[in-house]
Design a protein around this motif. Structure first.
Motif, PDB file in Angstrom:
ATOM      1  N   PRO A 467      43.152  32.241 -23.889  1.00  0.00           N
ATOM      2  CA  PRO A 467      42.252  33.348 -24.251  1.00  0.00           C
ATOM      3  C   PRO A 467      42.710  34.003 -25.550  1.00  0.00           C
ATOM      4  CG  PRO A 467      42.978  33.511 -21.965  1.00  0.00           C
ATOM      5  CD  PRO A 467      43.801  32.443 -22.592  1.00  0.00           C
ATOM      6  N   GLU A 472      38.437  37.760 -22.482  1.00  0.00           N
ATOM      7  CA  GLU A 472      37.928  36.377 -22.550  1.00  0.00           C
ATOM      8  C   GLU A 472      38.298  35.675 -21.243  1.00  0.00           C
ATOM      9  OE1 GLU A 472      37.783  32.798 -25.801  1.00  0.00           O
ATOM     10  OE2 GLU A 472      39.054  34.518 -26.211  1.00  0.00           O
ATOM     11  N   SER A 476      34.373  31.301 -20.941  1.00  0.00           N
ATOM     12  CA  SER A 476      34.315  31.221 -22.408  1.00  0.00           C
ATOM     13  C   SER A 476      35.392  30.263 -22.955  1.00  0.00           C
ATOM     14  CB  SER A 476      34.414  32.603 -23.047  1.00  0.00           C
ATOM     15  OG  SER A 476      35.601  33.212 -22.665  1.00  0.00           O
ATOM     16  N   CYS A 477      36.578  30.237 -22.314  1.00  0.00           N
ATOM     17  CA  CYS A 477      37.635  29.324 -22.803  1.00  0.00           C
ATOM     18  C   CYS A 477      37.184  27.866 -22.616  1.00  0.00           C
ATOM     19  CB  CYS A 477      38.940  29.555 -22.048  1.00  0.00           C
ATOM     20  SG  CYS A 477      39.722  31.097 -22.491  1.00  0.00           S
ATOM     21  N   THR A 480      34.657  27.032 -25.179  1.00  0.00           N
ATOM     22  CA  THR A 480      35.318  26.795 -26.471  1.00  0.00           C
ATOM     23  C   THR A 480      35.857  25.361 -26.522  1.00  0.00           C
ATOM     24  OG1 THR A 480      36.066  29.077 -26.350  1.00  0.00           O
ATOM     25  CG2 THR A 480      37.078  27.729 -28.039  1.00  0.00           C
TER      26      THR A 480
END
Ligand SMILES: Nc1ncnc2c1ncn2[C@@H]1O[C@H](COP(=O)(O)OP(=O)(O)OP(=O)(O)O)[C@@H](O)[C@H]1O
Ligand SMILES: [Mg+2]
Length: 514
Positions: A467, A472, A476-477, A480
């Motif tokens: 993160p 985060e 979301s990680c 990504t």
């Protein structure tokens, strides 16, 4: 009873009570004193009894000094005896009255380690014989002494003297003293702070201000990586851990088969696949020190040998990026060219021999630059010197295994070759669990499919799973990571297309020329 007689009676009564009290107090005082006196008397009696016994059966002594002669280097035998006696002192209840306390060597350890104070004596039993250890110290050296050098000289000089009866001479010299060293060493290993050594030496004074002429300098080794946090195929990881355990417990096996107790590991793979991390995990698993050799700082083969001799057992000796540190191919090929075939074969058979090494060293000297050669490294791994001490692991890492000379990595030198590869699905799931605490997620399928097509190192996967901002979360990680994998896939396709175009153009050119 009249008044006078009752008064007399009460005075007699109180006199009796007072006398009883006085006698009781006296008895208590005497018994307390007696205990103490007996104890002190016992200690002196023991010491004098030993001295009296020596008149009929003379005793011999062995003295261990803390520092070796003029080199002002702490004697290994003294340190071992000290560790051994610390335990003997702890166990000799009532025997030693004056203890010395020092902080434990491990950082963040609040304990105090106690040892015998000056002029204290402790008795020890070994196979039916009794021996006595006396601790004493001598004043610091005179300022004009030739040995007045460094802080160590200005400190008190400490000694242990061992007394034993002449009839026990053989037992003590042949068995007891080695027993003390062995036990002391084991105690030191248990209590020690692990270290990371480097041959890029700094100054010649250690942390306590004592002079040390070692070719190594060190820092405390505290790497957090363990096998529990190393992402790789679980079967492969288990195999490596079993191999390490077998090595650590294999003293008898190596002795039985007549092999030096050492093992070579070659870790190869692209940058960021966890080679250095694996070394840290190995050191933590085995509880060994790490000696990290910067080969480019070693001037000659002789220096390399010296470095090896000064390593201790229970250690991992590491040469990272061996292909970059040394020209391992060029030199051999050049030499081969200049020799006739017979000589070449002969050379091949004896490539570990000292003769060749000396020749190469001489050549180096002639050319003005003294460098470590391939045969120096081969000798370092399994020449005669490498057998001294035992229990050492040698690890080489490289990004280009194909560049290494086959002699360097053949089994027997590098016994186990471990490929550290790009992140596989198992490794990704492992990292997701460690970094994000998730076992399953809808994006796992996408990521698995992408990992089959794209090469991404565990270092990059780990970075994407970290993160970057407060708040985060796992979603979301992982998103990504999906983006990064897609981008890597596009880049790889674009690169492939460009390569294909380049090849077509080159083919066209050659057709035209024809
Ligand atoms: N298999 C892995 N499991 C967990 N973390 C990893 C793994 N591989 C790499 N990492 C992480 O990536 C970083 C870089 O890894 P490392 O330095 O071990 O790579 P390397 O193979 O030695 O690279 P190089 O060839 O450049 O020396 C480390 O900080 C480590 O935390
Ligand atoms: Mg590395």
């Amino acid at each position: 009873m009249d008044g006078a007689s009752s008064h007399l009676w009460s005075s007699v009564n109180s006199g009796i009570v007072l006398s009883i009290l006085a006698v009781a107090l006296n008895l208590l005082w005497q018994s307390l004193q007696g205990l103490h006196l007996q104890d002190i008397f016992g200690r002196y009696a023991r010491r004098h009894a030993r001295r009296l016994a020596a008149i009929v059966d003379p005793y011999l002594t062995v003295t261990l000094a803390e520092y070796d002669g003029g080199r002002m280097r702490r004697s290994q035998a003294y340190k071992e005896a000290q560790a051994y006696l610390q335990r003997a002192t702890r166990d000799a209840r009532g025997g030693v009255r004056h203890l010395k306390a020092e902080p434990a060597t491990k950082e963040n350890d609040d304990r105090l380690v106690v040892s015998m104070g000056d002029n204290e004596e402790v008795a020890d039993e070994f196979k039916g014989a009794t021996v006595w250890w006396l601790a004493y110290s001598a004043p610091p050296r005179e300022e004009n002494s030739p040995f007045y050098w460094g802080k160590a000289a200005r400190a008190e000089r400490r000694f242990y003297r061992l007394f034993f009866l002449e009839r026990d001479r053989d037992l003590v010299l042949a068995e007891y003293l080695p027993h003390v060293r062995r036990e002391g060493r084991a105690a030191m290993v248990k209590e020690r702070q692990r270290k990371l050594f480097t041959n890029i030496s700094g100054d010649s004074w250690d942390a306590d201000g004592f002079y040390c002429d070692s070719v190594w300098s060190h820092v405390v080794f505290e790497h957090p990586k363990t096998f529990a946090t190393l992402a790789m195929d679980p079967t492969k990881k288990r195999e490596i851990m079993d191999d390490l355990d077998a090595f650590k417990n294999g003293k008898d096996y190596y002795k039985r088969v007549g092999k030096a107790w050492k093992r070579g590991y070659l870790l190869y793979g692209p940058p960021g696949t966890g080679k250095s991390t694996m070394i840290a995990a190995m050191a933590n698993h085995l509880d060994y020190d790490v000696y990290d050799i910067e080969l480019t700082s070693v001037r000659t083969n002789t220096d390399l040998r010296k470095l090896f001799i000064e390593t201790t057992s229970k250690s991992i000796i590491v040469i990272e990026d061996i292909d970059c540190s040394l020209d391992l191919t060029g030199k051999r090929k050049k030499k081969k060219k200049n020799k006739d075939k017979d000589e070449e074969e002969n050379n091949q058979n004896n490539k570990d021999g000292e003769k060749k090494e000396d020749e190469e060293e001489k050549d180096d000297d002639k050319s003005g630059s003294s460098k470590v050669t391939l045969s120096g490294v081969l000798n370092f791994i399994d020449g005669l010197w490498s057998a001294c001490g035992g229990e050492r692991i040698i690890v080489f890492t490289t990004n280009h295994v194909e560049k290494l000379d086959p002699a360097l990595i053949r089994r027997g030198r590098m016994d186990k070759h471990i490929e550290m590869s790009y992140c596989c699905i198992e490794a990704f799931k492992f990292l997701a669990k460690i970094y994000l605490g998730v076992d399953a997620h809808p994006l796992f399928d996408d990521i698995s499919a992408l990992l089959r097509e794209v090469d991404m190192t565990p270092a990059d996967v780990a970075e994407n799973l970290t993160p970057k901002a407060p708040g985060e979360d796992a979603d979301s990680c992982l998103a990504t990571l999906v983006d990064a994998l897609r981008k890597a896939k596009e880049d790889a396709l674009a690169k492939k297309a460009a390569k294909g175009k380049g090849k077509e153009a080159a083919d066209d050119d050659s057709d035209d020329e024809e």
